[in-house]
Design an enzyme around this catalytic site. Sequence first.
Site, short mmCIF file in Angstrom:
data_model
loop_
_atom_site.label_atom_id
_atom_site.label_comp_id
_atom_site.label_asym_id
_atom_site.label_seq_id
_atom_site.Cartn_x
_atom_site.Cartn_y
_atom_site.Cartn_z
N ARG A 107 82.10 160.99 34.79
CA ARG A 107 81.87 162.39 34.42
C ARG A 107 80.86 163.04 35.35
NH1 ARG A 107 79.77 161.91 28.69
NH2 ARG A 107 79.42 164.14 28.88
N ASP A 150 81.38 153.76 27.57
CA ASP A 150 80.60 154.97 27.80
C ASP A 150 79.94 154.92 29.17
OD1 ASP A 150 79.23 157.48 27.12
OD2 ASP A 150 77.46 156.21 27.24
#
Length: 438
Positions: A168, A161
Amino acid sequence: MRAVDIIARKRDGLALTKDEIFWFVDAYTRDILPDYQAAAFLMAVFIRGMSREETVNLTLAMAHSGDVLDLSDMLGYAVDKHSSGGVGDKTTLVVLPLVASCGVPVAKMSGRGLGFSGGTIDKLESIAGYNVNLSDEEFRKLAKQNGIVLSGQSKELAPADGKFYALRDVTATVPCPPLIASSIMSKKIAAGANGIVLDVKTGRGAFMPTVESARELARIMVDIGADAGRDMIAVISDMNQPLGQAVGNALEVAEAIETLRGGGPADFRAHCLAVSGYMLRLAGQGKKWTDPAEVRALLETQLANGQAFGKFRQLVEAQGGDVRMVDDPVKLPQASIAESFNASRSGYIAQMDAQEVALAAFELGAGREKKGDPIDLAVGVKVHVKVGDQVQAGAPLLTIYANDPTKLPACRAHLERAIAYSDTPVDPLPLFYDTLYD
Ligand code: URA
């Protein structure tokens, strides 16, 4: 398997298999795949979306990219909570000791603030000496010993993550429900809780601007948790205006302490009671704490009789924090300047834009632009009015706490933009819009 084939399948709108998703996440975490292929994958997901099954698989792949804590041998049933990020959101600081004081163990890892959004770990560092970097062993030991532990996220928790999130951020793929949901839930699942209460914020200071979009995100996260064998409740709560009064690290800790002592702003107190109630409901597993009125009475008692405050004190002491600051919050970091921001006219408060208030605090140094930037723990603002309140021209609406006078004009400019007045009465904003169950 080849990354390019997986990217092409997602690009063409096909569903990815569990094996494909696990392979891709594992290869990227181990630096076998380059950022440009992961970026293409993220953009394909952003545009094409993911089914419930794909999102669950992505979440589990990220959760299992590092250590997965299992606390069940020590704690029996552990509950956790997560907020999707808000302004003035110091809920964890109250809810954790309050729930723990009812005999339900809480072991939580929290994050730092980024941009205008604050983080629990920064807030805790307002308390001198408080150690947010615990080893797995220390974390487990304190959880067992005290039934409460609150630390920063270990590097070994869902490392995939961390890598995907950084990518992202620079590839315009953050606001994507399956990616947000898998990011949040991978960390929650890896952190070992059996029951999870999600506090999904909506409004001007939240990730999800509309109730509908917040509900969609909450539904995905509740479904992921349920498919992963967790008990889930999600609340959709308001973030159009700040929660409580204080926005800024030490100011928020002081407000949390005031609330743990039975006081605190009414909206913040009510918010904490609701979230705590849902945590107890999960921990009771349908056998205990099923009557909301009884649960509420128990929580009110724990605030009034000093048990919840005592649990917070125990948490701080166990993690090396200076309890004198907890006993006497004026010993927390204090700003050198306190200035009032007054109403420019009479009327009803129609808006107190949470994002603008956060940006005002950010201008003073309360937040960080990028990871690792230093922050000023003492600065921030206190909001004395809520949407719907009637005010007279010149009345103090906010107090600004600053250390650098040159930062005041930019702070004030944001506060000017935050506030709107109305000549006619305005309805107060609700605290919650919805509750979702698994
Ligand atoms: N918080 C997270 O942890 N991940 C996201 O993608 C968004 C908010």
